[in-house]
Each structure stands twice: as C-alpha cells, then as structure tokens.
Design a protein around this motif. Structure first.
Motif, mmCIF file in Angstrom:
data_model
loop_
_atom_site.group_PDB
_atom_site.id
_atom_site.type_symbol
_atom_site.label_atom_id
_atom_site.label_comp_id
_atom_site.label_asym_id
_atom_site.label_seq_id
_atom_site.Cartn_x
_atom_site.Cartn_y
_atom_site.Cartn_z
ATOM 1 N N ARG A 286 0.833 4.118 -2.860
ATOM 2 C CA ARG A 286 0.611 5.524 -2.487
ATOM 3 C C ARG A 286 1.737 6.406 -3.018
ATOM 4 N NH1 ARG A 286 -0.097 5.379 3.244
ATOM 5 N NH2 ARG A 286 -2.234 4.849 2.783
ATOM 6 N N THR A 287 2.970 5.936 -2.904
ATOM 7 C CA THR A 287 4.117 6.695 -3.408
ATOM 8 C C THR A 287 4.019 6.865 -4.926
ATOM 9 O OG1 THR A 287 5.517 5.900 -1.621
ATOM 10 C CG2 THR A 287 6.632 6.732 -3.575
ATOM 11 N N ILE B 240 0.838 -1.203 0.000
ATOM 12 C CA ILE B 240 0.000 0.000 0.000
ATOM 13 C C ILE B 240 0.869 1.246 0.000
ATOM 14 C CG2 ILE B 240 -1.646 1.332 1.384
ATOM 15 C CD1 ILE B 240 -2.904 -1.365 2.176
ATOM 16 N N GLY B 241 1.965 1.232 0.739
ATOM 17 C CA GLY B 241 2.885 2.366 0.756
ATOM 18 C C GLY B 241 3.507 2.613 -0.604
ATOM 19 N N ARG C 58 1.312 6.809 -6.802
ATOM 20 C CA ARG C 58 0.223 7.740 -7.113
ATOM 21 C C ARG C 58 0.638 9.179 -6.858
ATOM 22 N NH1 ARG C 58 -5.617 5.959 -5.268
ATOM 23 N NH2 ARG C 58 -5.815 8.099 -5.951
ATOM 24 N N ASN C 59 1.367 9.420 -5.776
ATOM 25 C CA ASN C 59 1.838 10.780 -5.484
ATOM 26 C C ASN C 59 2.809 11.274 -6.551
ATOM 27 O OD1 ASN C 59 0.295 11.059 -3.179
ATOM 28 N ND2 ASN C 59 1.927 10.370 -1.820
#
Length: 55
Positions: free
Chosen positions: A18-19, A14-15, A21-22
């Motif tokens: 998220r990275t 998940i991390g 996507r950012n």
C-alpha cells in the motif's frame, strides 16, 4: 509458525504494498503538474538521482 505470526506478516506485507502504491501515485501526480509548478515546489530537485533509481 502460529497463525498470529503469519497474519502479522501478511498485514505487514500488505502495508508495504500500500505504501509503495501511494508513493507511485504521488510521483505520477507530481510529474503530471506543469513544469512551472514543479519548479516552484522543488520537484524533482528534492530527489537527486530519482530517474536512475526508477529505471
């Protein structure tokens, strides 16, 4: 595998998502800026070959 190992793997995945996507969101934002502003901040010159990597 115990539950803690599975949970740790899921959190790490998940991390990473998220990275990613950012990074995509930031790249879109920078690409939406006027050409003069992008030139002033050095975008995309800082990332030689970024177009080849993102095809």
């Amino acid at each position: 595998m115990n539950q803690l190992t599975i949970l740790h793997s899921v959190k790490r995945y998940i991390g990473k998502v998220r990275t990613l996507r950012n990074e995509i969101r930031t790249e879109r934002l920078l690409n939406s800026l006027p050409a003069e502003v992008r030139m002033d901040i050095g975008w995309p010159d800082l990332h030689e070959g970024w177009q080849q990597r993102h095809k």
